[in-house]
Write an enzyme that holds these catalytic residues in place. Structure first.
Site, PDB file in Angstrom:
ATOM      1  CG  ASP B 106      -1.949   1.097   1.205  1.00 45.59           C
ATOM      2  OD1 ASP B 106      -2.077   1.774   0.161  1.00 45.59           O
ATOM      3  OD2 ASP B 106      -2.634   1.281   2.226  1.00 45.59           O
ATOM      4  N   GLY B 107       1.151   1.745  -1.198  1.00 43.24           N
ATOM      5  CA  GLY B 107       1.990   2.941  -1.323  1.00 43.24           C
ATOM      6  C   GLY B 107       1.286   4.036  -2.112  1.00 43.24           C
ATOM      7  CE  LYS B 108      -4.444   4.705  -0.276  1.00 43.80           C
ATOM      8  NZ  LYS B 108      -3.815   3.990   0.861  1.00 43.80           N
ATOM      9  NE  ARG B 109       5.675   4.199  -3.630  1.00 46.11           N
ATOM     10  CZ  ARG B 109       5.774   4.397  -2.321  1.00 46.11           C
ATOM     11  NH1 ARG B 109       4.895   5.156  -1.688  1.00 46.11           N
ATOM     12  NH2 ARG B 109       6.766   3.865  -1.636  1.00 46.11           N
TER      13      ARG B 109
END
Lengths: 302, 302
Positions: B106-109
């Site tokens: 979960d890094g919302k890159r």
């Protein structure tokens, strides 16, 4: 120095160095300077690649620094080398600071408030632990993604502000696919103007003595009319301008960005500075490209 | 197994484990299980904190796994511990895989296409170097930020698809500030429905034999009517649903998300599973909380 407002620190440095140029570093282990490969040493592929990447960045920074005011480190390019890549990232930041340049950590982070605090600790702050504080990257500024809204940006802005650092919030990106999402009509104006309003609000609490805010905006340099409109909406924001060179933007079209003063905009270039150095096998070619850009931008802003 | 479509892998696993629960791990070095502190060992603050974090994650995963189908690792919380944190992240992913769980990074890159390629290499692929390939994190799925548009998401979707992994694109987040940006009226519909259309388009190329796509959506679980509307717009997307528990969402309201089948939605919970374990000083309390959630969700989806 770190107690000062970021925009004031930037203004001083822009004046001293007579430059608004940001050297963008997004190192690819397959495209490094010849001297970088020699620095790879031994160990795992990740360790060797990371050492080579660190040397590549060091050499480019050392060569190009006289024409620049900052470096922009693309976090993805370091992150892909794992733990060794994180070490290389720290070394690249150190190289930039040693050369008198500011460090912009380009990760376009954006997440719910609880997580935004952690990103702030990681990039511009420190993380408290029972064994003492863990220092973050020590960046002078970060890029941020505003999709989650104001409460998600505030912890990052607060963390940056507390350390004399800045935040560049993405308002309009330079890639071809941006328009279909960011320019959608929303009550008669393009949707991204909502983001501009948000930047203005967040920045109001961080105006320095030079009249610029510590909360700036990433704005594509590829369309002059839009640039003028966004300057109107964000009169005190420092603009970080990608899209010159490889992506088709022209320095001559950037005049509206500089309207508030010479430190009101930063021109960031990556491939158009680094590719000549790779082609020549010589980092000083990056300086020559940066110097040409510096002269053009400085003249425009004067 | 990694060659299979992500949604098919997920469907099989959901059926086998009779669970749609995702254990969210966002470890804070100041709030760890008692046994974690004992694993800190010696060294720098970062090294000790990272070892403690890895053990905290391992213990929680081992205890809660029977009630779960995946873990969600919040990259910011590892990243803030530097290179040692990246080691801990890898260990946490290994713990999850060893327990038979999928790993969601979960890094919302989200960044321009050139950079999106690097994020794909970092999280679901590998990075070629002159010294051999550097393996990425080996995540089974990643979260992505769609602000930059379709061309910026495609490299991440392609990289995931090539490795049998999935992408959860943020469509509507669960934080209070989301509405002012994501729900803005845009031609009669909330702006975030543009994102839903994008998810549907990107997902069309990755429909598995179970009828679900490898390209899913992050959708706040906090408003049932919106959930039904987004299910209509994205009939084949797997929904990753944050916002249950601590943020006020109720499991009973999630029915529309499960309409296409039991693997069509994943319920992710972090604090509401981990806090009981911290309060009890015992990781099995996380299992008990996850099991209660699992039963409620499974019943709803049946």
């Amino acid at each position: 120095l770190r107690q000062l407002n970021f925009a004031d620190r930037l203004s001083t440095l822009v004046g001293e160095r007579r430059s608004q140029i940001v050297l963008g570093l997004d190192p690819d282990p397959l495209r490094l300077l010849p001297q970088a490969a020699e620095a790879a040493g031994s160990g795992s592929a990740a360790e060797r690649a990371a050492r080579a990447v660190a040397e590549h960045c060091r050499a480019l920074v050392a060569a190009a620094a006289p024409a620049c005011v900052a470096v922009k480190l693309q976090l993805a390019c370091f992150e892909r080398l794992g733990a060794a890549g994180r070490v290389a990232l720290g070394l690249a930041a150190d190289s930039a600071h040693a050369a008198g340049l500011l460090v912009i950590a380009d990760g376009k982070r954006g997440d719910v408030p609880h997580t935004a605090v952690a990103y702030g600790q990681s990039l511009v702050g420190e993380t408290p632990t029972p064994w003492g504080s863990v220092a973050g990257l020590g960046a002078d500024a970060v890029t941020a993604n505003p999709l989650l809204g104001r409460d998600a940006l505030e912890p990052l802005v607060d963390a940056a502000r507390a350390g004399g650092a800045g935040v560049f919030v993405l308002v309009r990106s330079s890639n071809p696919g941006a328009a279909a999402i960011q320019d959608v009509d929303s009550g008669g104006v393009p949707w991204h103007e909502r983001l501009a309003a948000l930047v203005r609000e967040l920045g109001a609490g961080g105006i320095g003595t030079a009249g610029l805010s510590d909360t700036g905006a990433v704005v594509a340099a590829t369309e002059p009319d839009r640039l003028a409109r966004l300057r109107e909406l964000m009169p005190q924001a420092v603009f970080l301008l990608p899209g010159i060179g490889a992506q088709g933007g022209r320095v001559e079209d950037l005049r509206p960005a500089f309207a508030p003063g010479p430190a009101a905009a930063l021109v960031t270039a990556s491939r158009s500075l680094v590719d000549p150095a790779l082609a020549a096998g010589d980092p000083s070619a990056a300086w020559a490209a940066a110097e040409a850009l510096r002269e053009a931008a400085w003249e425009l802003a004067a």
